[in-house]
Enzyme design. Sequence first.
Site, PDB file in Angstrom:
ATOM      1  N   SER A 127      53.871  54.092  -3.110  1.00  0.00           N
ATOM      2  CA  SER A 127      53.608  55.498  -2.797  1.00  0.00           C
ATOM      3  C   SER A 127      52.931  56.191  -3.963  1.00  0.00           C
ATOM      4  O   SER A 127      53.175  55.851  -5.133  1.00  0.00           O
ATOM      5  CB  SER A 127      54.932  56.210  -2.480  1.00  0.00           C
ATOM      6  OG  SER A 127      54.761  57.606  -2.438  1.00  0.00           O
ATOM      7  N   TYR A 152      63.263  58.844  -4.362  1.00  0.00           N
ATOM      8  CA  TYR A 152      62.340  58.080  -3.516  1.00  0.00           C
ATOM      9  C   TYR A 152      61.266  57.414  -4.371  1.00  0.00           C
ATOM     10  O   TYR A 152      61.003  56.206  -4.257  1.00  0.00           O
ATOM     11  CB  TYR A 152      61.702  58.990  -2.479  1.00  0.00           C
ATOM     12  CG  TYR A 152      60.533  58.379  -1.757  1.00  0.00           C
ATOM     13  CD1 TYR A 152      60.716  57.357  -0.832  1.00  0.00           C
ATOM     14  CD2 TYR A 152      59.228  58.821  -1.996  1.00  0.00           C
ATOM     15  CE1 TYR A 152      59.634  56.783  -0.169  1.00  0.00           C
ATOM     16  CE2 TYR A 152      58.150  58.252  -1.331  1.00  0.00           C
ATOM     17  CZ  TYR A 152      58.352  57.238  -0.425  1.00  0.00           C
ATOM     18  OH  TYR A 152      57.287  56.675   0.228  1.00  0.00           O
TER      19      TYR A 152
END
Length: 333
Positions: A127, A152
Amino acid sequence: MRMLVTGAAGFIGFHLCQRLLARGDEVLGIDNLNDYYDVVLKQARLERLRPQKGFSFQQADVADRAAMARLFPAGRFDAVMHLAAQAGVRYSLVNPLAYTDANLVGFSHVLEGCRQAKIGHLVFASSSSVYGADHRTPFSEHDAVDHPVSFYAATKRANELMAHACAHLYGVPMTGLRFFTVYGPWGRPDMAYFSFTANILAGTPIKVFNQGELERDFTYIDDIVEGVVRVIDSPPRPDRSRPLSSPAVSTAPYRIYNIGNNRPVKLLAFIRLLEQLLGRKAVLEMLPMQAGDVYRTCADVTDLERDVGFRPETPIETGLARFVDWYRGYYRV
């Protein structure tokens, strides 16, 4: 080619499966169909995949060690695209353990399956969030990414490190892809563009963080899938041309790429475009910066273009119009 796609009922997984099947690959998709967002939408994606030649599906959770241990020996996969994960920066602020289970434990099971089955190439979703507090843009894969600002992001960076260790120890080719704000038809309802559309049509306020002073490198789903497919077909080789201080390359068969549009869009400009496409004005609830957010994202895609001959090109005006058309048709609004 026989492919395993984890997270096949998800946004990117669904589109990727369609593309792989269209070119004649055989695809086994797995997904745990959790309720992080609308399960009906996930089922609707699967219903479009099930009739297609070469597709099969198993409901399975990558965090289930026994299930994953059974899956790989039986599958005889040529390559694996690992997309299954607990998504969402903001949700990680309130339920970090969900990310431990899916993104760390689950990923370790995928790595072990690839090791045991001697998979030809594992491609996995990282990501743009891994760039964290870095304010230098465009973000380069060769920059250090040691200051994540959400759990995350920390799990995604951990995935990159775990994959490198596996590539180094066992010689399994591994490629991580740092996706930048993926959007388009059949998208995720928790993403801003999706919830903005729903709220504008309903006449309810949309939450605009940092008073709208944010920029995002919105990347259309078809561009993401094109990049993924090209990377799947290009397993990495050991690279001794760059210093080992670069996180993106290694003397192991390991590589990291950004996949982004390289054209950041200001959040307020994005909202104005969405208003035009919907023919309605948004009600804005201006809020301060939220924990875990970053001010600007922008992908340096030089390496992706050089190595696989592709860079995302879809303008935000085109991609967002396609999303709005799909949204109106799917929800009949």
